[in-house]
Design a protein around this motif. Sequence first.
Motif, mmCIF file in Angstrom:
data_model
loop_
_atom_site.group_PDB
_atom_site.id
_atom_site.type_symbol
_atom_site.label_atom_id
_atom_site.label_comp_id
_atom_site.label_asym_id
_atom_site.label_seq_id
_atom_site.Cartn_x
_atom_site.Cartn_y
_atom_site.Cartn_z
ATOM 1 N N THR A 49 0.838 -1.193 0.000
ATOM 2 C CA THR A 49 0.000 0.000 0.000
ATOM 3 C C THR A 49 0.875 1.245 0.000
ATOM 4 N N THR A 90 -4.573 1.775 1.608
ATOM 5 C CA THR A 90 -5.639 0.771 1.606
ATOM 6 C C THR A 90 -5.486 -0.190 2.779
ATOM 7 N N HIS A 110 -3.231 4.204 -6.889
ATOM 8 C CA HIS A 110 -3.472 3.529 -5.620
ATOM 9 C C HIS A 110 -3.536 4.547 -4.485
ATOM 10 N N LEU A 151 -1.682 -5.328 -2.735
ATOM 11 C CA LEU A 151 -2.115 -4.564 -3.905
ATOM 12 C C LEU A 151 -1.337 -4.972 -5.149
ATOM 13 N N GLY A 192 -9.015 5.486 -6.000
ATOM 14 C CA GLY A 192 -8.170 6.651 -6.224
ATOM 15 C C GLY A 192 -8.630 7.461 -7.419
ATOM 16 N N LYS A 252 -9.329 -2.421 -6.883
ATOM 17 C CA LYS A 252 -10.239 -1.643 -6.047
ATOM 18 C C LYS A 252 -9.574 -0.355 -5.576
ATOM 19 N N SER A 253 -8.310 -0.458 -5.110
ATOM 20 C CA SER A 253 -7.594 0.722 -4.642
ATOM 21 C C SER A 253 -7.434 1.733 -5.774
ATOM 22 N N GLU A 254 -7.120 1.238 -6.961
ATOM 23 C CA GLU A 254 -6.945 2.126 -8.108
ATOM 24 C C GLU A 254 -8.261 2.798 -8.489
ATOM 25 N N ALA A 302 -8.582 7.432 0.827
ATOM 26 C CA ALA A 302 -8.149 6.139 1.369
ATOM 27 C C ALA A 302 -9.228 5.122 1.033
ATOM 28 N N ALA A 303 -8.868 3.837 1.132
ATOM 29 C CA ALA A 303 -9.822 2.769 0.835
ATOM 30 C C ALA A 303 -9.746 1.705 1.917
#
Length: 502
Positions: A136, A219, A216, A209, A188, A183-185, A194-195
């Motif tokens: 992350t 996360t 990103h 990740l 973003g 998901k993080s991307e 934040a995720a």
Amino acid sequence: MKSLLSLVLLSSLAAVSAVQQPLQPPNHEAPIRTSPQPLVDSEKLQAHIHADNLLKRAKELYKIAQLGVEEYHHPTRVIGSNGHRGTLDYLYSTLSEYSDYYDISNQTFDAIVGNVFGSRLIFGSSQMSAAPMSLTPPTPGKEPVYGPLVLVDNEGCDPSDYPKNTTGSVSLIRRGICSFGAKSEAAGRAGAIAAVVYNNYPGSLSGTLESPSKYHVATFGLSNEDAQPYIKDLQAGKIIPSYAWIDSIVRKTGTTNIIAQTKGGDQDNCVMAGGHSDSVSEGPGINDDGTGSLTLLEIATHLPKYSVENCVRLAWWAGEEEGLLGSDYYVSQLSPEENMKIRLFMDYDMMASPNYAYQVYDARNERNPNGSQELRDLYTDFYTAHGLNYTYIPFDGRSDYDAFIKHGIPGGGIATGAEGIKTRAEVAMFGGTAGQWYDPCYHQLCDDVSNCNLTAWELNTKLVAHSIATYALSFDGFPKRTGIKSDSAVEDSPYHGPDLFM
């Protein structure tokens, strides 16, 4: 540690990440020498294995892990650390004592490594038991960020899943369908600061990740149980202020696989075995996978007492904990001709879990390259012959066999358990404690020398010796290789390495 000079040389090799040094096959022009040693024998090779010697090596490995204290503030052998460089030096210098028996190769490649120095996640006024994802990025400036908690639709894999008020928010996303990195991307790109990915099954959630993206965001992983009260409040229209902070680094490093292959034996028919030389950043990794690495090293020091009919190739992979990087790279560099010389690959990861079960990968021919089931049966026959119980575990791509079976090479292995929960039935079979992890120190600082069950380790090392000796002597009755592509359906899985990635 045998030699400070070799540590410096090997550290320099790993640091030169811009230069790739693919594995060179042994020189086949020289005739295979006539060996004065007797042919390898399973019972005789097993007789060299003693728990005291394994424990001595484990203590040495823990001393090496302490080389990581200066940078990581605790012992570790994660790739890119002095602890891992010291591990490579220890392996290489030990093997070099038998250079008349083995061809020893280094294979250097680029890898991504991350380290989390601190983190915190607060929903409302409650601090959450959330785990930062591996690889992350930090929160901006490594400072806390504040914003409302926003529930994402579906699994957060599509831009349309993110509501208009995502910008400046902490996104709460259900696990499933796509990778954590995706998901993080997506979060973003939608403007989240934040995720948080929550599990769709009982239990905590940690993962990786994988390949870094400029989109990103910091996360976390969160259990479904911890997430549910907040999901209900959000669905009821409540506003939940949130605080997120991660102090981390993600960087490129060079790291190294070590390969040792017998000079003797049929060089076109090789039995191969491997374990990974690295740990996670959180701890010294003496069980995971110091035990696998040291099992192979101990056997490697006794095999030179014998000659072999088929070549034996032993591997110590780097970057397994970052997503099977070393074994993936190794297989990707094999020509079709070199691929076909590997008759089977055996994976040895976590041989001495304290709350152990004797676990065998359930590798079946109808789902994996032909020969995988014969290897599985060799393990179970050994346990049965010794009056011991065993269980089958999923062959799900979680360790370094993954690249091999995806490229047509039969595979399998044994283990003693990681974060899975031991059942009452398994206590009746193996002893131990029901309701606890097989390894309560899995991926933690307490994975030190005291975390190893010596009874399980010695027995399993004898089994590894048996598996190597059996195929080093003969492949009679073992299916021949027919191609580099598997005809069987290797299922997709949520793993690529020990961490979940989706």
